[in-house]
Structure formats: C-alpha cells, structure tokens
Design a protein around this motif. Structure first.
Motif, PDB file in Angstrom:
ATOM      1  N   ILE A   1       0.852  -1.186   0.000  1.00 37.60           N
ATOM      2  CA  ILE A   1       0.000   0.000   0.000  1.00 37.60           C
ATOM      3  C   ILE A   1       0.888   1.238   0.000  1.00 37.60           C
ATOM      4  CG2 ILE A   1      -1.699   1.341   1.293  1.00 37.60           C
ATOM      5  CD1 ILE A   1      -2.682  -1.326   2.494  1.00 37.60           C
ATOM      6  N   ILE A   2       0.617   2.161  -0.924  1.00 33.18           N
ATOM      7  CA  ILE A   2       1.340   3.427  -0.986  1.00 33.18           C
ATOM      8  C   ILE A   2       0.348   4.571  -0.837  1.00 33.18           C
ATOM      9  CG2 ILE A   2       2.805   4.934  -2.390  1.00 33.18           C
ATOM     10  CD1 ILE A   2       3.785   2.416  -3.846  1.00 33.18           C
ATOM     11  N   ASP A   3       0.547   5.405   0.177  1.00 34.04           N
ATOM     12  CA  ASP A   3      -0.280   6.584   0.393  1.00 34.04           C
ATOM     13  C   ASP A   3       0.475   7.843  -0.008  1.00 34.04           C
ATOM     14  OD1 ASP A   3      -2.435   5.126   1.388  1.00 34.04           O
ATOM     15  OD2 ASP A   3      -1.698   5.210   3.445  1.00 34.04           O
ATOM     16  N   THR A   4      -0.258   8.943  -0.125  1.00 40.39           N
ATOM     17  CA  THR A   4       0.356  10.200  -0.522  1.00 40.39           C
ATOM     18  C   THR A   4       0.207  11.217   0.597  1.00 40.39           C
ATOM     19  OG1 THR A   4      -0.180   9.739  -2.829  1.00 40.39           O
ATOM     20  CG2 THR A   4       0.459  11.992  -2.284  1.00 40.39           C
ATOM     21  N   ALA A   5       1.340  11.582   1.190  1.00 40.10           N
ATOM     22  CA  ALA A   5       1.374  12.632   2.197  1.00 40.10           C
ATOM     23  C   ALA A   5       1.762  13.938   1.494  1.00 40.10           C
ATOM     24  CB  ALA A   5       2.358  12.265   3.307  1.00 40.10           C
ATOM     25  N   SER A   6       2.559  14.766   2.134  1.00 39.99           N
ATOM     26  CA  SER A   6       3.041  16.020   1.553  1.00 39.99           C
ATOM     27  C   SER A   6       4.136  16.555   2.453  1.00 39.99           C
ATOM     28  CB  SER A   6       1.911  17.053   1.464  1.00 39.99           C
ATOM     29  OG  SER A   6       2.421  18.352   1.183  1.00 39.99           O
ATOM     30  N   ILE A   7       5.061  17.325   1.878  1.00 42.59           N
ATOM     31  CA  ILE A   7       6.046  17.945   2.761  1.00 42.59           C
ATOM     32  C   ILE A   7       5.389  18.982   3.667  1.00 42.59           C
ATOM     33  CG2 ILE A   7       7.927  17.458   1.170  1.00 42.59           C
ATOM     34  CD1 ILE A   7       8.038  20.456   0.510  1.00 42.59           C
ATOM     35  N   ALA A   8       4.155  19.383   3.337  1.00 42.65           N
ATOM     36  CA  ALA A   8       3.399  20.263   4.236  1.00 42.65           C
ATOM     37  C   ALA A   8       3.076  19.562   5.550  1.00 42.65           C
ATOM     38  CB  ALA A   8       2.110  20.728   3.570  1.00 42.65           C
ATOM     39  N   GLY A   9       3.112  18.240   5.557  1.00 38.83           N
ATOM     40  CA  GLY A   9       2.916  17.510   6.801  1.00 38.83           C
ATOM     41  C   GLY A   9       4.084  17.651   7.751  1.00 38.83           C
ATOM     42  N   PHE A  10       5.213  18.141   7.252  1.00 37.81           N
ATOM     43  CA  PHE A  10       6.398  18.382   8.088  1.00 37.81           C
ATOM     44  C   PHE A  10       6.603  19.867   8.362  1.00 37.81           C
ATOM     45  CE2 PHE A  10       7.199  14.466   5.689  1.00 37.81           C
ATOM     46  CZ  PHE A  10       7.510  13.594   6.716  1.00 37.81           C
ATOM     47  N   GLU A  11       6.444  20.710   7.313  1.00 42.12           N
ATOM     48  CA  GLU A  11       6.600  22.148   7.508  1.00 42.12           C
ATOM     49  C   GLU A  11       5.549  22.883   6.692  1.00 42.12           C
ATOM     50  OE1 GLU A  11       9.756  20.536   6.532  1.00 42.12           O
ATOM     51  OE2 GLU A  11       9.469  20.758   4.388  1.00 42.12           O
ATOM     52  N   GLY A  12       4.349  22.912   7.243  1.00 46.21           N
ATOM     53  CA  GLY A  12       3.240  23.573   6.572  1.00 46.21           C
ATOM     54  C   GLY A  12       3.389  25.080   6.580  1.00 46.21           C
ATOM     55  N   GLN A  13       2.824  25.705   5.561  1.00 49.11           N
ATOM     56  CA  GLN A  13       2.884  27.157   5.442  1.00 49.11           C
ATOM     57  C   GLN A  13       1.685  27.818   6.100  1.00 49.11           C
ATOM     58  OE1 GLN A  13       3.430  27.086   1.034  1.00 49.11           O
ATOM     59  NE2 GLN A  13       5.340  28.173   1.472  1.00 49.11           N
ATOM     60  N   ILE A  14       1.768  29.128   6.243  1.00 48.06           N
ATOM     61  CA  ILE A  14       0.647  29.898   6.792  1.00 48.06           C
ATOM     62  C   ILE A  14      -0.609  29.600   5.975  1.00 48.06           C
ATOM     63  CG2 ILE A  14      -0.279  32.247   6.983  1.00 48.06           C
ATOM     64  CD1 ILE A  14       2.575  33.154   7.727  1.00 48.06           C
ATOM     65  N   GLY A  15      -1.687  29.297   6.669  1.00 47.86           N
ATOM     66  CA  GLY A  15      -2.955  28.993   6.003  1.00 47.86           C
ATOM     67  C   GLY A  15      -3.142  27.530   5.661  1.00 47.86           C
ATOM     68  N   GLN A  16      -2.175  26.690   6.029  1.00 47.51           N
ATOM     69  CA  GLN A  16      -2.261  25.266   5.685  1.00 47.51           C
ATOM     70  C   GLN A  16      -2.542  24.383   6.894  1.00 47.51           C
ATOM     71  OE1 GLN A  16       1.462  24.319   3.623  1.00 47.51           O
ATOM     72  NE2 GLN A  16       0.398  24.376   1.667  1.00 47.51           N
ATOM     73  N   VAL A  17      -3.074  24.940   7.956  1.00 46.21           N
ATOM     74  CA  VAL A  17      -3.170  24.159   9.195  1.00 46.21           C
ATOM     75  C   VAL A  17      -4.000  22.894   9.010  1.00 46.21           C
ATOM     76  CG1 VAL A  17      -5.110  25.539  10.106  1.00 46.21           C
ATOM     77  CG2 VAL A  17      -3.598  24.281  11.676  1.00 46.21           C
ATOM     78  N   ALA A  18      -5.111  22.978   8.299  1.00 46.98           N
ATOM     79  CA  ALA A  18      -5.955  21.793   8.085  1.00 46.98           C
ATOM     80  C   ALA A  18      -5.256  20.788   7.179  1.00 46.98           C
ATOM     81  CB  ALA A  18      -7.299  22.207   7.490  1.00 46.98           C
ATOM     82  N   TYR A  19      -4.703  21.274   6.084  1.00 41.85           N
ATOM     83  CA  TYR A  19      -4.016  20.400   5.142  1.00 41.85           C
ATOM     84  C   TYR A  19      -2.800  19.746   5.794  1.00 41.85           C
ATOM     85  CZ  TYR A  19      -1.718  18.968   0.787  1.00 41.85           C
ATOM     86  OH  TYR A  19      -1.123  18.240  -0.212  1.00 41.85           O
ATOM     87  N   SER A  20      -2.013  20.538   6.521  1.00 38.75           N
ATOM     88  CA  SER A  20      -0.819  20.000   7.183  1.00 38.75           C
ATOM     89  C   SER A  20      -1.185  18.936   8.200  1.00 38.75           C
ATOM     90  CB  SER A  20      -0.034  21.128   7.859  1.00 38.75           C
ATOM     91  OG  SER A  20       0.493  22.015   6.903  1.00 38.75           O
ATOM     92  N   ALA A  21      -2.241  19.194   8.979  1.00 41.17           N
ATOM     93  CA  ALA A  21      -2.667  18.217   9.981  1.00 41.17           C
ATOM     94  C   ALA A  21      -3.086  16.907   9.328  1.00 41.17           C
ATOM     95  CB  ALA A  21      -3.816  18.787  10.812  1.00 41.17           C
ATOM     96  N   SER A  22      -3.802  17.000   8.212  1.00 41.95           N
ATOM     97  CA  SER A  22      -4.274  15.779   7.541  1.00 41.95           C
ATOM     98  C   SER A  22      -3.112  14.980   6.958  1.00 41.95           C
ATOM     99  CB  SER A  22      -5.276  16.139   6.443  1.00 41.95           C
ATOM    100  OG  SER A  22      -4.670  16.869   5.387  1.00 41.95           O
TER     101      SER A  22
END
Length: 255
Positions: free
Chosen positions: A143-164
């Motif tokens: 199984i391969i899922d897709t995260a994001s580097i925003a999950g490590f260092e999210g930008q201003i306005g990305q709190v929901a996306y970064s948390a997910s």
C-alpha cells in the motif's frame, strides 16, 4: 513485489501522479483499476490504457461508496496486490482570520478527505490483500499513500491540510506493524510542489519563485518522478513503515 501479473488499485488515477503510476504499472505487465470521481476523465483514461484497465467511479468521502467501488474493482480483476492512493485536497485558511476563527467545518472536511478517506481505503485494501496467497517471500500486498512535505513544515494557512498529511505520516509505522504478520507493506510518498492539476500550467517565473528554496532541481516535480518512486517502493521489500520525501531538497518557508 514483482509487478507483472499483479492487480493494482490506483485511487485518483484519472490524472497527474496517479495516472503516471497506473501507466508505469501497466508497462511492467500489471493490471490496473482506476478509482476516481465520476466527473473525472477516468473512463476515457481506462479506455486509452486498454483491456488491462478498468474504471470505477469513487468519491473517497463517501465511505460506503468507496467500499463498494473497491469491491467492484477486486471482482473485476480477481484480486488486489498493490494500492496507490493519491486522492486529496485542502483549503487555505488561517487559525484566526480577520473575521473570526478558522471554520471548524472546513477543517473537518479536509481531515475527512485526506486522512479519514486514506485510512478507509487502507483498511479495506489491506483486508482484500490479506486473502491473497503469499509469494515466495511471504508478501501479500503493498500500500502506498500520498502525504506532503506540508505535513512536516506547513505554510501559513495550511493548518488543516498539514494536519491531515501529518496524520498520514503518523499512520505509516503503526500500520506497517499491524500488517506485518500478514505480509503487507505500507509506505507513503511526501511530494513537494508537482506539476499536476492547477499547478501544471503556471508561468515559468511563478514556478521559479515557488521552488526557489529547492536544493536541486529548482523546479516542480513531474508526475513520472512520483511514478518511478512508487514502482521502487513496490519492488523493494525493505521499504516499509516510512514516508519518503520527494522534494528536490525543498523545505517550505512560512509563506
């Protein structure tokens, strides 16, 4: 896992990184079920890919509908060995705005799409894989899922996306431990900015600004680069329980 003769479900496979991954799996002799929105180009893509590909409409926020689409895909191909999950999205919203706090509903919707939707896929995919006959190394699925580097260092306005996306990162080792006795591996890819969807057509000068923090190459990623890593994960049995950054050395600044 050897891709040849194996069945893959590619969620979000009508476009972008997932479409490129579906093409790479087919090129190695695998079969592919594309799951994507009914409004997507999934049916056209499946026809273009040929007889080894089917399309199954799916909205990952419809959890019961997702289960039904996955069951249809497994029935159509007679099994499931590989899953690649890319469906997701987000909102741009600060924790506190000029007119009030971050909307709770938009935070919940982002978590439901990116994190709950991904886990729902994983639990169902793993269940189907658990019924496979193990190969010579005892492996039943990947199984391969897709995260994001925003999950490590999210930008201003990305709190929901970064948390997910951080939630996806957090699932990897625990889920791999849950599924290890069944011979099922789990890993995630954390891309930086990739030339897919809305970002595919941005002007070169804007791309240069967005990727200025990259070490090399200083450009957006390309769908085939995601696909090449996904194939590497599938074929390398030692990749398990981890998240691999695919970012050219980029670290997101605060804005």
């Amino acid at each position: 896992m050897n891709v040849e003769g194996r069945v893959a479900v590619v969620v979000g496979g009508a476009s972008g990184m997932a479409r490129a991954t579906a093409a790479a799996i087919l090129a190695r002799g695998g079969r592919v079920a594309i799951l994507d929105l009914a409004t997507s180009a999934g049916a056209e893509v499946a026809r273009a890919f040929g007889n080894a590909t089917t399309f199954h409409p799916c909205d990952v926020t419809d959890f019961a509908g997702t289960e039904s689409a996955l069951n249809d895909a497994v029935e159509a191909h007679g099994g499931l060995h590989i899953a690649v999950n890319t469906a997701g999205g987000g909102v741009a919203e600060r924790t506190v705005k000029k007119d009030g706090p971050h909307a709770l509903e938009s935070f919940q919707q982002t978590i439901a799409l990116n994190l709950v939707g991904t886990f729902n896929l994983n639990r169902l995919q793993a269940w189907h894989m658990s019924r496979n006959e193990a190969d010579v190394e005892g492996e039943r699925g990947v199984i391969i899922d897709t995260a994001s580097i925003a999950g490590f260092e999210g930008q201003i306005g990305q709190v929901a996306y970064s948390a997910s996306k951080a939630g996806i990162v957090g699932m990897m080792l625990t889920m791999a431990r849950d599924l290890g006795s069944l011979g099922i591996r789990v890993a995630a890819i954390a891309p930086s900015l990739f030339a897919t969807g809305l970002t595919a057509g941005i002007p070169p000068e804007r791309e240069a600004t967005l990727t200025a923090g990259s070490a090399f190459p200083r450009r957006m990623g390309r769908p085939d680069e995601y696909a090449r890593l996904a194939i590497g994960i599938i074929e390398n049995p030692m990749i398990n329980g981890t998240t691999i950054r695919l970012d050219g050395g980029q670290r997101f600044a605060a804005r």
